[in-house]
Structure formats: structure tokens, C-alpha cells
Design a protein around this motif. Structure first.
Motif, PDB file in Angstrom:
ATOM      1  N   PRO A 118       0.796  -1.109   0.112  1.00 12.41           N
ATOM      2  CA  PRO A 118      -0.110  -0.093   0.252  1.00 12.41           C
ATOM      3  C   PRO A 118       0.850   1.335  -0.072  1.00 12.41           C
ATOM      4  CG  PRO A 118      -0.009  -0.653   2.111  1.00 12.41           C
ATOM      5  CD  PRO A 118       0.659  -1.896   1.461  1.00 12.41           C
ATOM      6  N   ARG A 119       0.429   2.397  -0.620  1.00  7.92           N
ATOM      7  CA  ARG A 119       0.972   3.797  -0.397  1.00  7.92           C
ATOM      8  C   ARG A 119       0.782   3.969   1.111  1.00  7.92           C
ATOM      9  NH1 ARG A 119      -0.832   8.895   0.108  1.00  7.92           N
ATOM     10  NH2 ARG A 119       0.521  10.375  -0.446  1.00  7.92           N
ATOM     11  N   SER A 120       2.038   4.135   1.506  1.00 10.43           N
ATOM     12  CA  SER A 120       1.963   4.044   3.181  1.00 10.43           C
ATOM     13  C   SER A 120       1.493   5.415   3.601  1.00 10.43           C
ATOM     14  CB  SER A 120       3.337   3.800   3.743  1.00 10.43           C
ATOM     15  OG  SER A 120       3.489   3.728   5.295  1.00 10.43           O
ATOM     16  N   LEU A 121       1.037   5.430   5.008  1.00 10.04           N
ATOM     17  CA  LEU A 121       0.915   6.644   5.799  1.00 10.04           C
ATOM     18  C   LEU A 121       2.214   7.327   6.291  1.00 10.04           C
ATOM     19  CD1 LEU A 121      -2.096   5.495   8.066  1.00 10.04           C
ATOM     20  CD2 LEU A 121      -2.218   6.981   6.052  1.00 10.04           C
ATOM     21  N   PHE A 122       3.428   6.575   6.135  1.00  4.62           N
ATOM     22  CA  PHE A 122       4.542   7.039   6.949  1.00  4.62           C
ATOM     23  C   PHE A 122       5.668   7.006   5.702  1.00  4.62           C
ATOM     24  CE2 PHE A 122       2.289   4.215   9.555  1.00  4.62           C
ATOM     25  CZ  PHE A 122       1.908   5.323  10.907  1.00  4.62           C
ATOM     26  N   VAL A 123       6.909   7.856   5.989  1.00 10.59           N
ATOM     27  CA  VAL A 123       7.909   7.640   5.045  1.00 10.59           C
ATOM     28  C   VAL A 123       8.757   6.383   5.543  1.00 10.59           C
ATOM     29  CG1 VAL A 123       9.949   8.958   4.120  1.00 10.59           C
ATOM     30  CG2 VAL A 123       7.611  10.131   4.631  1.00 10.59           C
ATOM     31  N   HIS A 124       9.134   5.593   4.564  1.00  8.04           N
ATOM     32  CA  HIS A 124       9.967   4.351   5.115  1.00  8.04           C
ATOM     33  C   HIS A 124      11.720   4.534   4.572  1.00  8.04           C
ATOM     34  CE1 HIS A 124       6.418   2.051   6.486  1.00  8.04           C
ATOM     35  NE2 HIS A 124       5.998   2.730   5.319  1.00  8.04           N
ATOM     36  N   ARG A 125      12.387   4.134   5.347  1.00  5.97           N
ATOM     37  CA  ARG A 125      13.808   4.191   5.309  1.00  5.97           C
ATOM     38  C   ARG A 125      13.989   2.415   5.165  1.00  5.97           C
ATOM     39  NH1 ARG A 125      18.063   7.288   5.237  1.00  5.97           N
ATOM     40  NH2 ARG A 125      19.972   6.368   5.711  1.00  5.97           N
TER      41      ARG A 125
END
Length: 420
Positions: A118-125
Motif C-alpha cells: 500500500p501507499r504508506s501513511l509513513f515515510v519508510h527508510r
């Protein structure tokens, strides 16, 4: 999202793009040797940072041929993907992993692994850094692009975080007994129209109706299933030190937000001391004003930043004080000194929903009919009632520009007892 197998085959034939990634899987015994764990993590995080998409394991990205994966290795691949999503991506990525049968060019049936990201609610590293997906490849995000993405997925976005859709959820998770309490005589009769009007559901970027963050927080019994840290962590300590050896009571308080507010207040009321003296009639003095406690908990729950992954509201009760930690910096241009004079809501939708919830707390001295009144009276009540009871003004502190800490000091024992 692509569901029918025929449509998926058509997309495979066209090759990779922004929402489709194809990879073969290589084994040495039961060990996966390709793709590399770090590379896989980078691909998944890049897609989540960009757009809802699909990763197919068992399909060659060059020839588009369906190679498949051995059926006896499917569980190994699933465990491998779970470890990557949880251990190599920060914050951990919530994706759907499915074992799928698909027809190859010769008409045979082969097993592949499908990951819906899914297009996340957060910014992932991920191990390689912060990536986004451009066409069929991932690209590191420049600092300005990364800053813009953080802004888009934070309180400053045009669509506030509490109005964002949760792409891993379906509207039927919202419980009618919870959302119907927001109806009025003027509400639309049609359920879906009502839910959309209240912004408990909304269309995602693919036009699919999804619950919003506020819908999950106010109309599900277990919002922490979809927003992992959407609860209050309460601990009561003996004495004045934060030490597990002195822990008297502890509870993770979950449920709809109005329930969390009620149960957090009950936790404090249950664990605080109430002093009694005869002068000549019996007079009881609680350590804390429950009206001030109620306002403090409401503010923490209603105004915390739910977009910060890994941070929860923490409530720590000591013999001499109450500490309440709420994730997120102070909204907009407010300062610590102006908290009692100005009003600003990070979560406008949540605040409006809580303003429709009847009082469910025995907050002695409160004139409220509903949990929130949106008049900005909460902080003044916290300060004046707490200072009147204990003789000490409550203190607000901003920790690392990421968490607001409120300390309310307890009333002293009229008998001069030591707080420990």
C-alpha cells in the motif's frame, strides 16, 4: 489494484512500471540467494513511499516469463518477506503477502508470491536509504524531495493526517454501533453517504472507498490493529522514580478514543491517593483534580500526532506527580508559553467527533456535556485547578521537538506523609 488473473497476465506481458515489480527467486537448498534481502527491502520501501503497487516473485523482469517458485518453498519465501518488512524497513512495512497460482505461456499452472504494497501513511527508510519509485526503477530521494514527502505525510498536508485513508482496511471494519452515535436528525439516511459526509470513510487515490484514520480511531474496537501505537500506555510507580522494580500497576489502554480517555482517567483515579482529615467534619483531598486530569488526557488523545510511528501516549503516575507524554510537536506557531492563551487543533476531524461524544468520565467540577467543547478551555483548567490543589503550577516541556510532556504535581498529604 489488479485482481483478476487475466488482467495480471496482461500487465506482466507489458512489463514493470511504477506499480508493478517483477523478480525471480533463487535458492541454495532452503536459503534464498536472490534477490538480496537489502535490495528487496529497498524495492518494497520505494513502492510504499510512492504509490500502491504489486511485487511478483517468480516472474522474470526481462523476458516476462513466469518461472514460478517451488510450492514447498512458499512458506520460506513468506517468512523471508515478513522478516524483511519488519526488520529491514523503518518503520516496519505493513503489506499483504499472498501465495498465488498463475497460468504460464504453455498453459501450465505455477505458484508465485504476490506482495500488495500500500501507499504508506509513513515515510519508510530501508538499508540503502530513502527511495521512491520512478517508472520501473527506484531512485534515492534528494533532501528536498524527502522533506516534501515528510511534509505531505505529516500534519502540514493539505489533507490532514486524521482524514487520510488506510489502504490496508475495508469500510466494513467500522462498527455500526460506534459510528451511528454520531448521527443527528439532520444526518443523511443513507449509511454510505453519512460515513462519507462525516469523513469516516473516503476514496483513496485509486477511487476505492477506505476507512479514514479518524474512522478507525473512533469507530473500531481495536484501532491499534491498523495504527499500531494508537493507545495509551499507563504505568503507576511506588515512590518518585521511574523504575520497573517499583511498578504498582500497568495497563495498555486501547479501544475507540473516547474509551481510551475514560479508561485512562479511571486508571489515575484508581491509583492516586485521597487524603482525609476531620476538621471537624471529614474532608477528602485527592492528589489530583480529576477535572484537570480529564482535560489533560483529552488534549493528549485528541491532539497527538498519529503520523509518528513508534510513539504512543505515555501516562506515568508517581507518588508526587503525574507525567503525560503526547507524541508530536506543538501545532502551527504556538509556543509553550502561549498554550494557555491560544487554540489550535492538529486533528480537526477527531476533535469534531469527540465534540459529539457525551461525557463518560466523572470529572468533578466539569461543566461539560460532551468530551470536547473546542473553546480552548482545557489548558487553563489544567493549570488553575492543579495549582489550586497542589500549590505548584503544572509544567509543559517540549522534548526534542517531537513530544510534549505535561507534569501535574500532586497535592501534599495534610499529615506530612513522605511521598515515597
Amino acid at each position: 489494484m489488479l485482481e483478476p488473473s487475466t488482467e495480471l497476465l496482461k500487465q506482466i506481458a507489458l512489463g514493470e512500471d511504477s506499480v508493478l515489480e517483477l523478480k525471480t527467486v533463487e535458492f541454495s537448498g532452503d536459503r534464498i540467494t536472490g534477490p538480496h534481502r537489502n535490495s528487496m527491502a529497498d524495492e518494497l520501501a520505494a513502492m510504499a513511499n510512492t504509490h500502491t503497487g504489486i511485487v511478483l516473485l517468480g516472474v522474470d523482469d526481462q523476458s516476462k516469463a513466469i518461472r514460478g517458485v517451488p510450492k514447498d518453498k512458499l512458506d520460506i519465501i513468506e517468512a523471508w518477506l515478513r522478516e524483511i518488512s519488519n526488520d529491514l524497513i523503518e518503520p516496519p512495512l505493513d503489506c499483504v503477502i499472498r501465495k498465488t497460482l498463475i497460468t504460464d505461456a504453455d498453459g501450465g499452472e505455477k505458484a508465485i508470491m504476490r506482495i500488495d504494497v500500500p501507499r504508506s501513511l509513513f515515510v519508510h527508510r530501508s538499508p540503502g536509504g530513502n527511495f521512491r519509485r520512478i517508472g520501473s526503477s527506484k531512485r534515492p530521494m534528494r533532501p528536498d524531495v524527502l522533506a516534501r514527502l515528510f511534509q505531505q505525510r505529516s500534519q502540514a498536508r493539505l489533507i490532514r493526517f486524521d482524514e487520510q485513508t488506510i489502504v490496508s482496511a475495508k469500510p466494513d471494519i467500522l462498527e455500526a454501533s460506534l459510528w451511528r452515535r454520531f448521527r443527528t436528525v439532520l444526518s443523511p439516511a443513507d449509511d454510505q453517504e453519512f460515513l462519507e459526509k462525516m469523513k469516516l470513510v473516503a476514496q483513496d487515490e485509486d477511487g476505492i472507498l477506505r476507512p479514514t484514520v479518524s474512522g478507525v480511531l473512533m469507530a473500531t474496537e481495536h484501532p491499534e490493529v491498523f495504527l499500531a501505537t494508537a493507545y495509551v500506555q499507563a504505568v503507576c510507580y511506588r515512590g518518585t522514580e521511574r523504575n520497573a522494580a517499583y511498578q504498582l500497576d500497568a495497563k495498555d489502554i486501547t479501544g475507540p478514543l473516547d474509551v481510551q480517555i475514560r479508561e485512562a482517567c479511571k486508571f489515575i483515579e484508581r491509583n492516586m491517593r485521597v487524603y482525609a482529615v476531620k476538621v471537624p467534619n471529614r474532608v477528602e483531598t485527592p492528589q489530583f483534580s480529576m477535572n484537570a486530569v480529564f482535560e489533560a488526557v483529552v488534549n493528549a488523545v485528541a491532539h497527538r500526532d498519529y503520523s509518528i510511528y513508534g510513539s504512543r501516549i505515555r501516562l506515568h503516575l508517581f507518588a508526587d506527580r503525574l507525567e503525560l507524554f503526547s507524541p508530536g510537536t506543538i501545532p502551527n506557531t504556538m509556543t509553550i508559553d502561549s498554550l494557555s492563551e491560544r487554540q489550535s487543533a492538529r486533528n480537526e476531524l477527531l476533535s469534531s467527533l469527540l465534540a459529539r461524544c457525551p461525557m463518560n468520565v466523572n470529572a468533578i467540577g466539569s461543566q461539560r456535556s460532551f468530551i470536547m467543547d473546542k473553546r480552548g478551555e482545557g489548558v487553563p483548567i489544567i493549570i488553575t485547578e492543579s495549582e489550586r490543589l497542589s500549590g505548584r503550577r503544572p509544567e509543559y516541556r517540549l522534548l526534542d521537538d517531537a513530544e510534549l510532556k505535561l507534569t501535574i504535581y500532586a497535592a501534599s498529604s495534610p499529615h506530612g506523609d513522605d511521598p515515597g
